[in-house]
Structures are given as C-alpha cells and as structure tokens.
Design an enzyme around this catalytic site. Structure first.
Site, PDB file in Angstrom:
ATOM      1  N   LYS A  10       1.062  -1.145   0.029  1.00  0.00           N
ATOM      2  CA  LYS A  10      -0.193  -0.006  -0.161  1.00  0.00           C
ATOM      3  C   LYS A  10       1.271   1.413   0.698  1.00  0.00           C
ATOM      4  CE  LYS A  10      -1.865   1.131   4.249  1.00  0.00           C
ATOM      5  NZ  LYS A  10      -0.581   2.440   3.998  1.00  0.00           N
ATOM      6  N   ILE A  96       9.086  -4.221   7.276  1.00  0.00           N
ATOM      7  CA  ILE A  96       8.880  -4.407   8.402  1.00  0.00           C
ATOM      8  C   ILE A  96       8.722  -3.479   8.750  1.00  0.00           C
ATOM      9  CG2 ILE A  96       8.475  -5.740  10.764  1.00  0.00           C
ATOM     10  CD1 ILE A  96       8.647  -7.116   8.130  1.00  0.00           C
ATOM     11  N   ASP A 137      -5.823  -0.006   8.491  1.00  0.00           N
ATOM     12  CA  ASP A 137      -6.014  -0.023   7.224  1.00  0.00           C
ATOM     13  C   ASP A 137      -6.228  -1.134   6.434  1.00  0.00           C
ATOM     14  OD1 ASP A 137      -3.906  -1.180   8.940  1.00  0.00           O
ATOM     15  OD2 ASP A 137      -1.970  -0.544   6.925  1.00  0.00           O
TER      16      ASP A 137
END
Length: 287
Positions: A10, A96, A137
């Site tokens: 994203k 990450i 999200d």
C-alpha cells in the site's frame, strides 16, 4: 490444492491527519494506491493450521497468535464456525514497519483465500468486517484498490486513477507507527482534512502530480525527526531527473517517486540501489 495470493504493498500518495479525538484516535484523509509487488501468501491442505514464514524479511517475525495473519485466521474461524485444515506460508518480501501496509495486506490476502476455500458465499461486507477488526488499514488492504480513505481509515471511496510507474525506496530503518503518531501529537499543530476531493478526472501522470502538489503527508516531519535518513532519501529522490514527485508513504520509512515511464523507473531504481546498497528498493506500478 494450494491457493496463493499477492499481498500488495500500500502507498499513501497523501496523508492528512487531524488532532486526536477523545479516545486518542486520529481522523484522517488519505489517497491510497497499491503496487504490483508485495508479500506472497499461500494455503496448502494440512491436518491443522501452522504458519510458516520465509523470505528476505522473515527474520524475527512471530509465527504465533500475535501475527496479523493468525489474528485474521482466528477471526475467520470464529465467524465461519470452522477450524482450518490448511497450513499457511507467508513469503515476506516487504520491509517491516515500513509504512506500506505489509502486515495488513498479509491479513487481507489470507482472509480472501480463506473465503475462497471455506466460505465462498460469504459476503463482501462480512469479509470487510473481519479485516477492519484487525487494523485501521485492514479494509483498504483487503481490497487493494485505489481509494480515498476517511474516518479512521475505514471509510473508503473508490477512485479511478491511471496506473503510474514508480519506485519504492526504504533505507531499512524501522518507523513505529505508534511512535510516529506520538511525535505528531507532540508537535501540537494540527491541520484540517482538506484537499482530497481534487482527484476526480485524473487521466495521466501530469494531472496526478499537479493534484498531489496541493497535498501533504502530515506524518513525514515526525518520522524524519525519528529517522533523519528519511530526509536524505527524499532529497536524493527529488534530485533525480526521472522523479516527477517524491514523498514518504504512511508513517514511513518507505518513500516513493513517481516517474513518467517504466524505463525511467527502472533507471532510477538501479541508481538507488547503488546509492543505498544496504537499503531496499523496487520498481513497480501503482494503481
């Protein structure tokens, strides 16, 4: 039969964040798009359900119940009234804590595969409810479609945007979302959630760059205070001839550059790998 799905990265093309409400949550407005790269999630028939993780960013990731993939599994099992008989393999290709929704995308991908395998009649609203319970999200990363996100990230208005060449670059420093938001709050300066309605009718990269020039990422400054190298990455991106627009995504530290052509994006990505040999960078398309 093994089922698999890409958990697409994203990218927040802009991110406007308001002051926290009484619960400490931040209303926001963001234009989210998704890359054609990401993690990979696969389901394979088994006697029970075990999560395995491999890939360049697998080290140190929990395989237990605190992993968002396993949280998605448990919520699905509770909703569907079933116990899984598939093992899950997560190939972790995305850095990450990098501001590109990796964990939420992984959870969304596994929910999509679980519906396919166990509950093909499950409605989209029910699946979205499971995803939304996992994180702010969660819903946007479940559908992986361009949208203006509002509320706390759960209110999505789909939007038509052209697919554009881009490069993602992360110097491989972690940005804790909670810590970045704490730094944002400590600034004590909050803007209104204006601007995001100017993206209808975007037909090419020039339109997109013009519209984005009137927006911002409100978390960029606090992320830079936490990880100053982000400012250097942005300066380096903006200095490259292929870059039409550069910004940090989400709470960082991944930054993106929009380019005019795939060839430009490839040339930029090659150069960035030389400039940041210990970082992570990928050419992609956003859409």
């Amino acid at each position: 039969m093994t089922l698999s799905k890409t958990a697409r990265a994203k990218v927040n093309l802009y991110l406007h964040v308001a002051a926290p409400d009484a619960r400490g949550y931040h209303p926001l407005q963001s234009l989210v798009v998704f890359a054609d790269i990401g993690d990979e999630v696969a389901l394979s028939p088994a006697q029970g359900c075990q999560l395995s993780i491999k890939g360049p960013f697998s080290q140190g990731l929990s395989r237990g119940e605190d992993n968002l993939v396993m949280k998605a599994v448990r919520r699905f099992e509770a909703f569907a009234g079933t116990r899984l008989s598939h093992d899950i393999l997560l190939t972790k290709n995305l850095p990450i804590a990098s501001g590109i929704g990796g964990g939420s995308a992984d959870a969304g991908a596994v929910l999509t595969l679980l519906r396919q395998a166990y509950a093909p009649d499950m409605g989209d609203d029910d699946l979205a409810s499971l995803a939304g319970a996992i994180g702010a999200d969660g819903v946007m990363c479940l559908w992986s479609q361009p949208a203006v996100a509002e509320g706390y990230g759960e209110k999505l208005t789909p939007i038509d945007l052209p697919s554009v060449p881009a490069v993602l670059i992360n110097p491989l420093v972690e940005c804790s979302t909670a810590a970045v938001y704490a730094g944002f709050d400590a600034q004590g300066k909050f803007n209104d959630l204006e601007a995001g309605r100017g993206f209808s009718g975007i037909v090419n990269i020039d339109d997109m760059v013009t519209a984005l020039s009137h927006t911002r990422n409100d978390l960029q400054a606090p992320a830079i205070r936490m990880q100053p190298v982000i400012a250097q990455v942005l300066t380096d991106l903006e200095a490259q001839q292929e870059t039409l627009f550069a910004r940090m995504s989400g709470s960082g530290a991944t930054c993106f550059a929009l380019c005019r052509t795939d060839e430009d994006a490839e040339a930029l990505s090659v150069r960035l790998r030389v400039m940041y040999p210990s970082g992570w960078g990928r050419r992609c398309r956003l859409g």
